[in-house]
Design an enzyme around this catalytic site. Structure first.
Site, PDB file in Angstrom:
ATOM      1  N   THR A 109      31.386  -6.654  19.497  1.00 30.25           N
ATOM      2  CA  THR A 109      30.747  -7.759  19.475  1.00 30.25           C
ATOM      3  C   THR A 109      29.647  -7.600  20.580  1.00 30.25           C
ATOM      4  O   THR A 109      29.521  -6.917  21.667  1.00 30.25           O
ATOM      5  CB  THR A 109      31.452  -9.099  19.859  1.00 30.25           C
ATOM      6  OG1 THR A 109      31.787  -9.126  20.992  1.00 30.25           O
ATOM      7  CG2 THR A 109      32.702  -9.299  18.938  1.00 30.25           C
ATOM      8  N   LEU A 168      42.168  -0.082  13.426  1.00 29.76           N
ATOM      9  CA  LEU A 168      42.274  -0.491  14.741  1.00 29.76           C
ATOM     10  C   LEU A 168      42.592  -1.919  14.939  1.00 29.76           C
ATOM     11  O   LEU A 168      43.454  -2.311  15.574  1.00 29.76           O
ATOM     12  CB  LEU A 168      40.918  -0.294  15.642  1.00 29.76           C
ATOM     13  CG  LEU A 168      41.000  -0.496  16.871  1.00 29.76           C
ATOM     14  CD1 LEU A 168      41.999   0.104  17.806  1.00 29.76           C
ATOM     15  CD2 LEU A 168      39.675  -0.300  17.696  1.00 29.76           C
ATOM     16  N   GLU A 208      31.951  -2.898  15.550  1.00 27.27           N
ATOM     17  CA  GLU A 208      31.792  -1.683  16.515  1.00 27.27           C
ATOM     18  C   GLU A 208      31.619  -2.539  17.971  1.00 27.27           C
ATOM     19  O   GLU A 208      31.007  -1.966  18.729  1.00 27.27           O
ATOM     20  CB  GLU A 208      30.519  -0.962  16.042  1.00 27.27           C
ATOM     21  CG  GLU A 208      30.729   0.232  15.533  1.00 27.27           C
ATOM     22  CD  GLU A 208      31.056   0.228  14.025  1.00 27.27           C
ATOM     23  OE1 GLU A 208      31.613  -0.847  13.629  1.00 27.27           O
ATOM     24  OE2 GLU A 208      31.088   1.166  13.326  1.00 27.27           O
ATOM     25  N   ARG A 249       1.533 -15.792  -0.483  1.00 26.62           N
ATOM     26  CA  ARG A 249       1.785 -17.039  -0.562  1.00 26.62           C
ATOM     27  C   ARG A 249       0.388 -17.927  -0.015  1.00 26.62           C
ATOM     28  O   ARG A 249       0.225 -17.797   0.951  1.00 26.62           O
ATOM     29  CB  ARG A 249       2.964 -17.685   0.106  1.00 26.62           C
ATOM     30  CG  ARG A 249       3.169 -18.989   0.523  1.00 26.62           C
ATOM     31  CD  ARG A 249       3.585 -19.771  -0.946  1.00 26.62           C
ATOM     32  NE  ARG A 249       4.126 -21.200  -0.498  1.00 26.62           N
ATOM     33  CZ  ARG A 249       4.323 -22.053  -1.306  1.00 26.62           C
ATOM     34  NH1 ARG A 249       3.982 -21.807  -2.678  1.00 26.62           N
ATOM     35  NH2 ARG A 249       4.699 -23.286  -1.021  1.00 26.62           N
ATOM     36  N   SER A 303      38.654  -7.986  19.932  1.00 28.30           N
ATOM     37  CA  SER A 303      38.007  -7.363  20.997  1.00 28.30           C
ATOM     38  C   SER A 303      38.512  -6.943  22.001  1.00 28.30           C
ATOM     39  O   SER A 303      38.291  -5.751  22.509  1.00 28.30           O
ATOM     40  CB  SER A 303      37.079  -8.394  21.663  1.00 28.30           C
ATOM     41  OG  SER A 303      35.978  -8.849  20.740  1.00 28.30           O
ATOM     42  N   HIS A 329       9.302 -17.233   4.820  1.00 25.73           N
ATOM     43  CA  HIS A 329       9.301 -17.618   3.463  1.00 25.73           C
ATOM     44  C   HIS A 329       9.473 -19.182   3.374  1.00 25.73           C
ATOM     45  O   HIS A 329       9.335 -19.567   2.041  1.00 25.73           O
ATOM     46  CB  HIS A 329      10.607 -16.887   2.897  1.00 25.73           C
ATOM     47  CG  HIS A 329      10.208 -15.490   2.638  1.00 25.73           C
ATOM     48  ND1 HIS A 329      10.329 -14.295   3.452  1.00 25.73           N
ATOM     49  CD2 HIS A 329      10.137 -14.969   1.555  1.00 25.73           C
ATOM     50  CE1 HIS A 329      10.214 -13.283   2.993  1.00 25.73           C
ATOM     51  NE2 HIS A 329      10.096 -13.410   1.530  1.00 25.73           N
ATOM     52  N   PRO A 362      45.531  -8.767  13.835  1.00 29.91           N
ATOM     53  CA  PRO A 362      45.497 -10.368  13.786  1.00 29.91           C
ATOM     54  C   PRO A 362      45.382 -10.691  15.332  1.00 29.91           C
ATOM     55  O   PRO A 362      44.520 -11.775  15.414  1.00 29.91           O
ATOM     56  CB  PRO A 362      46.728 -10.851  13.157  1.00 29.91           C
ATOM     57  CG  PRO A 362      47.103  -9.605  12.235  1.00 29.91           C
ATOM     58  CD  PRO A 362      46.355  -8.472  12.703  1.00 29.91           C
ATOM     59  N   GLY A 363      46.108 -10.120  16.153  1.00 31.08           N
ATOM     60  CA  GLY A 363      45.878 -10.434  17.682  1.00 31.08           C
ATOM     61  C   GLY A 363      45.290  -9.616  18.355  1.00 31.08           C
ATOM     62  O   GLY A 363      45.451  -9.655  19.828  1.00 31.08           O
TER      63      GLY A 363
END
Length: 380
Positions: free
Chosen positions: A363, A122, A361, A266, A129, A336, A125-126
């Protein structure tokens, strides 16, 4: 599928994820590919047939069942899911939802066995969304359409057997002139761009698909009716948003699992870091995001299976799930500490991998637009 059989399937997949896929994650990351023997195992387990009806050789799972299995699968690297999920999801669902009987008979059994790998073409480049602005053209010449254009960021393209491809069959602006085509990947005139180098999800193959005078039979229009392609694409994406929420939830499970283990091992200042309230606060926030996503996914999948779900609900779920797992990944790195920024610890890779969930799918901003517009329509 009856509950007992489904439970056995889910348990088998959970063992496979722990014993086979998680140990293979580093090799996939370093080699930027899924080993052929693992792909063969996916086929043997029937994972390419999750959403394909039993009448066409698949498992015929409900949306709720598929979501549960996808969640289980995505405790391992999201790369593994990408190959399967695109085929059983957006790559094949156009044919599943709107295809003719002949189109279903030709392609669905091949998807179910993994013989055929599907891809959804689908984006351009242009036209990202703003999908309705796509420029890929399909001009009718006798019994065939001549297709020209370029598709961008197409998942599974290097492996694809067939593309579900959207092209403009009428020279009108917007969605009205767009049709959905079944385009075999070996059609003369199709070429692929260089493999994309991505922030994360190494091993999940994407690239441009270039179409130059590709002749496709008119019979390959999905559903046999021109001009319905955009509608088909949106139905496919609504379903795909539920699938992506399950992906996010599986990744959340693994991130929380790793963070809990680290917090309980930790030592700092003579005690486990998990004993510090600020670390406990991060772990608690992660659990809140996970459980709210789980509840919303179960509700939305059940409503989908009952034929009651709306596009707004799918967007709410996808927005919440993708943003929630992003927050969970960020907190996992923070729990972490410096280790979380090092490739030696897998939270670093998960942090990169989850970022894409807020983009494909649709934004997060597109989901917000869909939700808000639906709310205003109901108000009028």
């Amino acid at each position: 599928m009856d509950a007992e059989t489904f439970g056995l399937l889910k348990d088998q997949l959970a063992r496979y994820v722990d014993e086979r896929l998680i140990p293979a994650e580093d090799a996939v990351e370093e080699g930027d590919d899924i080993p052929a023997d693992i792909v063969a195992e996916f086929k043997a387990m029937g994972l390419f047939g999750l959403s394909i009806p039993e009448s066409h050789g698949g498992l015929g799972l409900t949306m709720a069942e598929e979501a549960a299995l996808v969640r289980t699968l995505c405790r391992a690297s999201i790369t593994f899911r990408s190959l399967i999920g695109t085929t059983v999801g957006i790559g094949s669902q156009g044919i599943m939802i709107d295809g003719t009987a002949a189109q279903k008979a030709e392609w669905l059994p091949r998807f179910a066995t993994g013989e055929a790998i599907a891809s959804f073409a689908l984006t351009e480049p242009g036209a990202g969304s703003d999908a309705a602005s796509l420029r890929c053209s399909a001009v009718l010449e006798g019994t065939h359409y001549r297709i020209n254009g370029t598709k961008r960021y197409i998942t599974n393209a290097p492996r694809a057997t067939v593309f579900t491809l959207m092209a403009r069959t009428e020279a009108v602006k917007g969605a009205a002139g767009i049709s959905a085509f079944i385009v075999p990947a070996d059609s003369p005139g199709i070429s692929l761009g260089k493999p994309d180098r991505k922030m994360g999800q190494r091993g999940a193959k994407t690239c441009d698909v270039i179409l130059e005078d590709v002749l496709v039979p008119a019979a390959n229009i999905i559903g046999g009716v021109p001009g319905q392609g955009f509608r088909t694409a949106m139905k496919v994406l609504d379903r795909g948003r539920i699938h992506i929420a399950a992906v996010a939830l599986g990744m959340a499970d693994r991130l929380i699992e790793m963070s809990l283990a680290y917090a309980m091992e930790r030592q700092q200042f003579g005690q486990r870091i998990g004993d510090f309230q600020l670390v406990q606060g991060m772990l608690a926030d992660m659990e809140v995001d996970r459980l709210t996503t789980e509840a919303l996914l179960e509700r939305t999948a059940a409503r989908f299976d009952a034929g009651l779900v709306t596009a707004r609900e799918c967007s709410v779920l996808k927005l919440h799930a993708s943003e929630a797992v992003g927050r969970i990944a960020d907190r996992a790195v923070q729990v972490h500490g410096g280790a979380g920024y090092m490739a030696e610890y897998k939270v670093e890779r998960f942090y990169r991998d989850v970022r894409l969930l807020r983009i494909y799918e649709g934004t997060s901003q597109i989901q917000q637009t869909i939700i808000a517009k639906a709310m205003m329509r109901e108000r009028n």
